[in-house]
Motif scaffolding. Structure first.
Motif, PDB file in Angstrom:
ATOM      1  N   ARG A 407     -10.662 -11.727  -7.516  1.00 51.56           N
ATOM      2  CA  ARG A 407     -11.300 -12.914  -7.578  1.00 51.56           C
ATOM      3  C   ARG A 407     -10.726 -14.049  -7.017  1.00 51.56           C
ATOM      4  O   ARG A 407     -11.142 -14.755  -6.649  1.00 51.56           O
ATOM      5  N   VAL A 408      -9.363 -13.929  -7.386  1.00 52.58           N
ATOM      6  CA  VAL A 408      -8.285 -15.072  -6.857  1.00 52.58           C
ATOM      7  C   VAL A 408      -8.662 -15.246  -5.341  1.00 52.58           C
ATOM      8  O   VAL A 408      -8.544 -16.248  -4.769  1.00 52.58           O
ATOM      9  N   LEU A 409      -8.730 -13.928  -4.631  1.00 53.52           N
ATOM     10  CA  LEU A 409      -8.791 -13.912  -3.187  1.00 53.52           C
ATOM     11  C   LEU A 409     -10.102 -14.133  -2.623  1.00 53.52           C
ATOM     12  O   LEU A 409     -10.615 -14.158  -1.431  1.00 53.52           O
ATOM     13  N   ARG A 410     -10.876 -14.483  -3.653  1.00 51.44           N
ATOM     14  CA  ARG A 410     -12.601 -14.766  -3.230  1.00 51.44           C
ATOM     15  C   ARG A 410     -13.046 -13.435  -2.369  1.00 51.44           C
ATOM     16  O   ARG A 410     -13.736 -13.733  -1.515  1.00 51.44           O
ATOM     17  N   ILE A 411     -12.989 -12.307  -3.073  1.00 52.61           N
ATOM     18  CA  ILE A 411     -13.510 -11.240  -2.431  1.00 52.61           C
ATOM     19  C   ILE A 411     -14.797 -10.892  -3.207  1.00 52.61           C
ATOM     20  O   ILE A 411     -14.955 -10.937  -4.490  1.00 52.61           O
ATOM     21  N   PRO A 412     -15.946 -10.929  -2.338  1.00 54.46           N
ATOM     22  CA  PRO A 412     -17.189 -10.772  -2.958  1.00 54.46           C
ATOM     23  C   PRO A 412     -17.820  -9.551  -3.713  1.00 54.46           C
ATOM     24  O   PRO A 412     -16.774  -8.348  -3.012  1.00 54.46           O
ATOM     25  N   GLN A 431     -16.375  -8.783 -19.606  1.00 59.75           N
ATOM     26  CA  GLN A 431     -17.461  -8.299 -19.042  1.00 59.75           C
ATOM     27  C   GLN A 431     -17.544  -8.472 -17.571  1.00 59.75           C
ATOM     28  O   GLN A 431     -17.068  -9.763 -17.030  1.00 59.75           O
ATOM     29  N   TRP A 432     -17.558  -7.619 -16.644  1.00 54.42           N
ATOM     30  CA  TRP A 432     -17.516  -7.689 -15.206  1.00 54.42           C
ATOM     31  C   TRP A 432     -18.928  -7.137 -14.806  1.00 54.42           C
ATOM     32  O   TRP A 432     -19.597  -6.186 -15.176  1.00 54.42           O
ATOM     33  N   VAL A 433     -19.519  -7.723 -13.613  1.00 61.91           N
ATOM     34  CA  VAL A 433     -20.643  -6.971 -12.744  1.00 61.91           C
ATOM     35  C   VAL A 433     -20.150  -6.733 -11.534  1.00 61.91           C
ATOM     36  O   VAL A 433     -19.420  -7.609 -10.766  1.00 61.91           O
ATOM     37  N   LEU A 434     -20.340  -5.495 -11.045  1.00 59.88           N
ATOM     38  CA  LEU A 434     -19.586  -5.014  -9.677  1.00 59.88           C
ATOM     39  C   LEU A 434     -20.825  -4.802  -8.682  1.00 59.88           C
ATOM     40  O   LEU A 434     -21.808  -3.994  -9.227  1.00 59.88           O
ATOM     41  N   ARG A 435     -20.875  -5.165  -7.757  1.00 60.05           N
ATOM     42  CA  ARG A 435     -21.771  -5.001  -6.747  1.00 60.05           C
ATOM     43  C   ARG A 435     -21.258  -4.838  -5.308  1.00 60.05           C
ATOM     44  O   ARG A 435     -20.566  -5.857  -4.817  1.00 60.05           O
ATOM     45  N   PRO A 436     -21.396  -3.716  -4.531  1.00 59.53           N
ATOM     46  CA  PRO A 436     -21.217  -3.610  -3.108  1.00 59.53           C
ATOM     47  C   PRO A 436     -21.756  -4.563  -2.273  1.00 59.53           C
ATOM     48  O   PRO A 436     -22.813  -5.109  -2.398  1.00 59.53           O
ATOM     49  N   CYS A 437     -21.153  -5.085  -1.363  1.00 58.32           N
ATOM     50  CA  CYS A 437     -21.918  -5.997  -0.251  1.00 58.32           C
ATOM     51  C   CYS A 437     -21.060  -6.057   0.932  1.00 58.32           C
ATOM     52  O   CYS A 437     -19.942  -5.446   1.135  1.00 58.32           O
ATOM     53  N   GLU A 438     -21.787  -6.387   1.975  1.00 60.92           N
ATOM     54  CA  GLU A 438     -21.211  -6.422   3.151  1.00 60.92           C
ATOM     55  C   GLU A 438     -20.163  -7.183   3.614  1.00 60.92           C
ATOM     56  O   GLU A 438     -19.502  -6.954   4.696  1.00 60.92           O
TER      57      GLU A 438
END
Length: 738
Positions: A407-412, A431-438
């Motif tokens: 999150r600190v590195l702003r990785i989506p 609580q986190w929500v993970l989603r793969p993204c391009e």
């Protein structure tokens, strides 16, 4: 006699121009050169084959060093990309000839292929006036993109350069590029050399053909690297902030692939489709009218083929009948402003396109990429969906730190929806929500400039932010460092905070810091910050500074200051929850608070908050004095912000407030209502019911307290209705009709 040396063939280009890309391809086809020299980072020459692995464009060459990072983007119609591919196809030696992106010549350049029209703004402005166009993009389309075989490019760039002076960075770059040109010409002998550079540099390079012919050395850097990253049309678009040579990459992709005529049809159809998806009415007649008007505009403007602006102006005329709140964005450079017409929004969306590049699987990547991917696999964070973490569990805490570093590195693709936060009571789960993204791969590659491991990269990123951070931002950085488990940075930031709170005069910033540091103090079970001496110093110095500042704060009635009240609440929490860190006695704090609460020159909200602070520390207030308070709503906002629980437990105070409000005239109540609503907003619904029940008891009435707090009509509407009724009654009395 030696072989005759041929003069180099220069092709000055505008970056990301289809017309220039076609010119480059035609020149290489015609010349069959020995060398194709391209404006690009010379330190990547040994790795040019990586560009030709078979990527799906757009991609960018990302370079970084200790002090600087920049991108060199390529799309299908970039002249530099066409020079690379066509040069290789014709068996030429392809070389980048510009200084590396990390060189000091690029100290203020984040994108190598972003045209800097400010260099020659004056001449561009004169040309725009001469050709009756709005800006440089429209000028370029008018002069060159409407012609499949543009002429007069050399004259255009000569004119631009003739009015501009190269700065030190440009001068160094041009001298370096010229040395490559001279060496290649000498080595090629009687074979041609094609040189592809930005048109701004071309006249200067032509003037530097005399000199040494040795191949130049490539500067070396102590730290840093270069990697290919996926790019996108959205990142290339000038309307999203990138000052590219050409805006609207999706449209120009169509121009490159199908030509101007079909690109115009594509744009009209795309805009119509996008508007219809948004339930905006677009008829076939509208589309016919747009295409007809675009054609008429092109003929009127002397365009051989439809240009982007011809189509956009035709669409605007056909689809928008009302006045626009802002000029069409293609008439200027910059992002679209809020409140734009839906048709304009969809036009820009169609122009931008949605293409996202992909790297070939064999493309080298920095160690951080593989390291993060392995961490995600190992800790079960590489999937999609919700993740719940119990932070009292060591394994879950480690997973949390991995996610926070990302999150600190702003990785989506990693979004925290709940968990420990600054200035809040301790929370033991996340609580986190993970989603793969391009976009994740590109972000990871670019984050590698911070370090080779995830912990190192996150630490460096936070350290860089802390260098220029304001006092209140340092508190957030410290909290992030603790969440990431980065202890080395935490110590440095704590020292900066301790020094800052001792001298600041910003009460709001001070409260932000105090609340954030106190949150860490209270989260000691999770993060190991219990009795931390540096945190204790910050809390002690911050509390003392708040008390010193509020005693000298004077001012007349004004709306309650929410930031100031948060500071007072943080001071309360510091005294209650971090007493061991304070050098002040509770009695001393209560004494300062009492003095401020009695200071008639202090702002009303601060007086109320000070009374609340003294109350929470054991000093019993004289509720009878409430009757003489001016600006009652603001005073109550301060009191409620700091001493909400004490108020709930004091039927006597609630009764006095009920009597004060009940005695107000209608006009007085309407004046006080906004401030009173703000004050009571500090109570959640259940506590408002408690107050309502206390009011009913004070009046010796039976009733449902819940029904009193759950009205179906906005109180402001009721107040406005009462005001109207009062005016009607006054008119009736005046007219003798009462």
């Amino acid at each position: 006699m030696g072989a005759k040396v041929m003069d180099p063939v220069f092709v000055g280009v505008r970056h990301h121009s289809p017309a220039c890309a076609r010119l480059v391809a035609a020149t290489i086809e015609e010349q069959r050169p020995a060398y194709v020299l391209i404006e690009g980072p010379a330190d990547f020459n040994e790795r040019i084959d990586e560009l030709l692995l078979g990527h799906e464009l757009p991609v960018a060459l990302f370079s970084y060093s200790d002090q600087h990072a920049s991108w060199s983007p390529f799309c299908d119609y970039s002249p530099e990309w066409v020079a690379i591919t066509e040069g290789r196809r014709h068996h030429a030696e392809v070389r980048f000839i510009d200084l590396p992106a990390w060189h000091e010549a690029f100290h203020d350049v984040s994108n190598r292929y972003a045209d800097a029209e400010l260099r020659y703004a004056e001449v561009v402005e004169r040309l725009c006036v001469e050709f009756a166009v709005d800006n440089v993009d429209v000028l370029w389309d008018h002069l060159f993109e409407s012609d499949e075989a543009p002429e007069a490019l050399d004259q255009y760039f000569d004119l631009l350069r003739g009015t501009a002076t190269a700065d030190d960075g440009d001068a160094a770059r041009e001298e370096y590029m010229a040395s490559w040109v001279r060496a290649a010409v000498a080595d090629a002998g009687d074979r041609p050399v094609v040189v592809v550079t930005g048109g701004f540099h071309t006249p200067a390079l032509k003037a530097k053909l005399d000199g040494g012919t040795e191949w130049p050395e490539v500067p070396e850097r102590e730290r840093g690297a270069s990697y290919l990253v996926p790019y996108s049309h959205a990142r290339l678009d000038a309307f999203t902030g990138y000052q590219s040579g050409m805006p609207s990459p999706g449209y120009y992709q169509q121009v490159w692939e199908t030509g101007s005529g079909r690109a115009a049809d594509w744009l009209v159809e795309s805009v119509a489709t996008r508007l219809r998806r948004r339930q905006q009415p677009v008829s076939t007649a509208d589309l016919i009218a747009a295409r007809t008007q675009a054609g008429a505009l092109a003929r009127l403007r002397g365009h051989e083929n439809l240009t982007r602006t011809d189509v956009l102006d035709g669409l605007t005329s056909a689809l928008i009948s009302e006045d626009l709140t802002q000029p069409p964005p293609w008439t200027r450079r910059g992002t679209l402003q809020p409140g734009a017409h839906p048709a304009l929004i969809e036009m820009l969306g169609a122009l931008r396109g949605d293409k996202v590049g992909q790297l070939h699987p064999d493309t080298p990547a920095p160690p951080l990429v593989n390291g993060v991917q392995e961490l995600l696999r190992t800790h079960g964070l590489d999937g999609e969906g919700k993740v719940a973490l119990d932070l009292t569990n060591a394994e879950a805490l480690e997973r949390s730190r991995i996610l926070h570093r990302l999150r600190v590195l702003r990785i989506p693709g990693f979004e925290r929806t709940s968990g420990p936060s600054e200035s809040a009571a301790p929370q033991l789960d996340e609580q986190w929500v993970l989603r793969p993204c391009e976009e994740r791969l590109a972000a990871l590659i670019e984050a590698a400039e911070n370090g080779a491991t995830l912990e190192e990269a996150a630490g460096v990123a936070l350290e860089r932010r802390s260098r220029q951070a304001q006092l209140e931002q340092l508190a957030a950085i410290l909290f992030d460092a603790v969440l990431c488990g980065i202890t080395a940075l935490s110590g440095r930031v704590k020292e900066s905070l301790s020094e800052g709170v001792r001298v600041t005069g910003d009460l709001v910033a001070l409260g932000h810091v105090l609340g954030g540091v106190l949150g860490l103090w209270r989260h000691d079970r999770l993060f190991g910050t219990a009795k931390d001496s540096l945190l204790g110093e910050v809390i002690d110095a911050g509390t003392a500074r708040v008390l010193w500042l509020i005693e000298g704060l004077h001012g007349g009635p004004a709306p309650a200051d929410a930031g100031r009240l948060r500071t007072m609440a943080a001071t309360r929490d510091a005294v209650l929850h971090a007493k061991a860190a304070l050098s002040l006695d509770t009695v001393d704090v209560a004494g300062v608070a009492t003095r401020v609460s009695n200071d008639a020159e202090a702002p009303p909200d601060l007086r109320g908050a000070a009374l609340g602070l003294a109350w929470t520390l054991g000093a019993q207030p004289d509720v009878r004095k409430v009757r003489g308070i001016e600006a009652l709503g603001d005073w109550l906002a301060g009191l409620f912000a700091v001493a909400r629980e004490e108020v709930l437990a004091s039927p006597e105070l609630v009764g006095v407030l009920d009597e004060i409000v009940s005695s107000m005239t209608g006009e007085e109540f309407l004046v006080a209502l906004p401030a009173l609503r703000l004050a009571f907003s500090y109570f959640p619904p259940r506590e408002r019911e408690t107050i309502a029940a206390t009011v009913l008891a004070h009046r010796d009435l039976d009733g449902d307290a819940r029904s009193l707090t759950r009205v179906s009509v906005d109180p402001m509407i009721v107040a406005e209705a009462m005001a109207v009724e009062a005016r009607v009654d006054a008119l009736l009395v005046k007219g003798g009709l009462a």
